[in-house]
Design a protein around this motif. Structure first.
Motif, PDB file in Angstrom:
ATOM      1  N   ILE A 136      -9.065  38.598  16.326  1.00 57.50           N
ATOM      2  CA  ILE A 136      -8.782  38.396  14.904  1.00 57.50           C
ATOM      3  C   ILE A 136      -8.929  36.921  14.522  1.00 57.50           C
ATOM      4  CG2 ILE A 136      -6.279  38.032  15.084  1.00 57.50           C
ATOM      5  CD1 ILE A 136      -5.964  39.806  12.613  1.00 57.50           C
ATOM      6  N   GLY A 137      -8.754  36.013  15.507  1.00 51.51           N
ATOM      7  CA  GLY A 137      -8.902  34.579  15.237  1.00 51.51           C
ATOM      8  C   GLY A 137     -10.292  34.234  14.743  1.00 51.51           C
ATOM      9  N   GLU A 138     -11.312  34.727  15.456  1.00 51.83           N
ATOM     10  CA  GLU A 138     -12.694  34.441  15.037  1.00 51.83           C
ATOM     11  C   GLU A 138     -13.182  35.377  13.945  1.00 51.83           C
ATOM     12  OE1 GLU A 138     -15.128  34.341  18.596  1.00 51.83           O
ATOM     13  OE2 GLU A 138     -15.249  32.171  18.363  1.00 51.83           O
ATOM     14  N   ASN A 139     -12.695  36.614  13.945  1.00 53.60           N
ATOM     15  CA  ASN A 139     -13.215  37.604  13.001  1.00 53.60           C
ATOM     16  C   ASN A 139     -12.568  37.565  11.629  1.00 53.60           C
ATOM     17  OD1 ASN A 139     -14.848  38.489  15.064  1.00 53.60           O
ATOM     18  ND2 ASN A 139     -13.481  40.160  15.657  1.00 53.60           N
ATOM     19  N   LEU A 140     -11.321  37.091  11.527  1.00 55.86           N
ATOM     20  CA  LEU A 140     -10.638  37.086  10.239  1.00 55.86           C
ATOM     21  C   LEU A 140     -10.107  35.713   9.839  1.00 55.86           C
ATOM     22  CD1 LEU A 140      -9.538  38.706   7.812  1.00 55.86           C
ATOM     23  CD2 LEU A 140      -7.457  39.066   9.153  1.00 55.86           C
ATOM     24  N   ILE A 141      -9.415  35.048  10.753  1.00 55.19           N
ATOM     25  CA  ILE A 141      -8.723  33.814  10.383  1.00 55.19           C
ATOM     26  C   ILE A 141      -9.701  32.682  10.070  1.00 55.19           C
ATOM     27  CG2 ILE A 141      -7.132  32.035  11.194  1.00 55.19           C
ATOM     28  CD1 ILE A 141      -5.636  34.273  12.669  1.00 55.19           C
ATOM     29  N   LYS A 142     -10.672  32.425  10.953  1.00 50.95           N
ATOM     30  CA  LYS A 142     -11.642  31.349  10.693  1.00 50.95           C
ATOM     31  C   LYS A 142     -12.433  31.589   9.402  1.00 50.95           C
ATOM     32  CE  LYS A 142     -13.811  29.164  14.165  1.00 50.95           C
ATOM     33  NZ  LYS A 142     -14.491  28.936  15.458  1.00 50.95           N
ATOM     34  N   PRO A 143     -12.954  32.815   9.165  1.00 54.95           N
ATOM     35  CA  PRO A 143     -13.650  33.045   7.890  1.00 54.95           C
ATOM     36  C   PRO A 143     -12.731  32.883   6.674  1.00 54.95           C
ATOM     37  CG  PRO A 143     -14.245  34.748   9.460  1.00 54.95           C
ATOM     38  CD  PRO A 143     -13.133  33.956  10.079  1.00 54.95           C
ATOM     39  N   SER A 144     -11.445  33.250   6.832  1.00 55.94           N
ATOM     40  CA  SER A 144     -10.495  33.095   5.719  1.00 55.94           C
ATOM     41  C   SER A 144     -10.260  31.628   5.397  1.00 55.94           C
ATOM     42  CB  SER A 144      -9.159  33.761   6.063  1.00 55.94           C
ATOM     43  OG  SER A 144      -9.324  35.117   6.305  1.00 55.94           O
ATOM     44  N   VAL A 153     -13.769  23.685  10.437  1.00 60.86           N
ATOM     45  CA  VAL A 153     -13.244  25.000  10.798  1.00 60.86           C
ATOM     46  C   VAL A 153     -14.057  25.586  11.942  1.00 60.86           C
ATOM     47  CG1 VAL A 153     -12.791  27.337   9.958  1.00 60.86           C
ATOM     48  CG2 VAL A 153     -12.369  25.392   8.474  1.00 60.86           C
ATOM     49  N   LYS A 154     -15.344  25.327  11.935  1.00 60.83           N
ATOM     50  CA  LYS A 154     -16.201  25.853  13.002  1.00 60.83           C
ATOM     51  C   LYS A 154     -15.824  25.249  14.357  1.00 60.83           C
ATOM     52  CE  LYS A 154     -19.918  26.792   9.811  1.00 60.83           C
ATOM     53  NZ  LYS A 154     -21.148  26.325   9.219  1.00 60.83           N
ATOM     54  N   ALA A 155     -15.232  24.062  14.364  1.00 55.69           N
ATOM     55  CA  ALA A 155     -14.824  23.415  15.608  1.00 55.69           C
ATOM     56  C   ALA A 155     -13.457  23.906  16.096  1.00 55.69           C
ATOM     57  CB  ALA A 155     -14.779  21.899  15.413  1.00 55.69           C
ATOM     58  N   LEU A 156     -12.748  24.670  15.275  1.00 52.44           N
ATOM     59  CA  LEU A 156     -11.427  25.178  15.632  1.00 52.44           C
ATOM     60  C   LEU A 156     -11.547  26.245  16.717  1.00 52.44           C
ATOM     61  CD1 LEU A 156      -8.407  25.064  14.861  1.00 52.44           C
ATOM     62  CD2 LEU A 156      -8.878  26.853  13.195  1.00 52.44           C
ATOM     63  N   PRO A 157     -10.984  26.010  17.903  1.00 47.70           N
ATOM     64  CA  PRO A 157     -11.139  26.957  19.008  1.00 47.70           C
ATOM     65  C   PRO A 157     -10.234  28.172  18.849  1.00 47.70           C
ATOM     66  CG  PRO A 157      -9.909  25.032  19.735  1.00 47.70           C
ATOM     67  CD  PRO A 157     -10.286  24.796  18.310  1.00 47.70           C
TER      68      PRO A 157
END
Length: 178
Positions: A88-96, A112-116
């Motif tokens: 959910i971190g990559e699929n929802l939170i980062k895009p949000s 945001v793209k650098a956020l692991p």
């Protein structure tokens, strides 16, 4: 108005405020500073220009690896508390977050793209945090009296789970950990 005050106003005035209006503003709103030295006004201007703004909080120069890691840990903790799939971190939170930055703050989302927040990273961070909590609990229990209660439960697919509750007194209050 004295010559030094006119000089102050000339140094501080910009094209958006005419000299006459600036003088009137100084007399009406800041009369205590009419006789202040020019260096006072220059210092004020420097402090104003160096102040922290919302925009400066989101610039790449302020986002260090430490801050990105801290944010990653905080988001991983939130994911663990919800019990959702770690992806959910990559699929929802980062895009949000990206959509919020672009739409509301009109900022670039490269940070945001650098956020692991990959599945493996979130899993590793949750494991690290749980190990740290376990170490802290063990250290507390080494110096305190405590009681232990165990409970056995079964999950849907007939997996047996053994849950251990530890109760102890922490800073005068009863505490319970699972």
């Amino acid at each position: 108005m004295s010559g030094t005050n006119k000089k102050k106003l000339q140094c501080l005035s910009n094209e958006s405020m005419k000299r006459g209006r600036l003088e009137a503003h100084l007399k009406a709103k800041h009369s205590a500073h009419i006789n202040s030295d020019l260096s006072y006004f220059k210092t004020l201007k420097e402090k104003f220009e160096k102040r922290t703004t919302l925009q400066s909080l989101f610039t790449a120069r302020n986002l260090t690896n430490d801050r990105l890691s801290e944010a990653s840990y905080q988001i991983s903790l939130l994911i663990a508390k919800t019990g959702k799939n770690y992806t959910i971190g990559e699929n929802l939170i980062k895009p949000s977050i990206s959509a919020f930055l672009k739409t509301v703050l009109e900022k670039d989302d490269t940070d945001v793209k650098a956020l692991p927040l990959s599945n493996n990273t979130v899993s590793r961070r949750i494991d690290e945090m749980s190990e740290d909590i376990e170490k802290q609990l063990v250290e507390k229990l080494k110096t305190r009296n405590f009681s232990v209660q165990m409970d056995e439960s079964t999950l849907r697919d007939s997996d047996a789970v053994l849950i251990t509750y530890v109760r102890y007194i922490d800073e005068g209050n009863f505490a319970e950990e699972m």
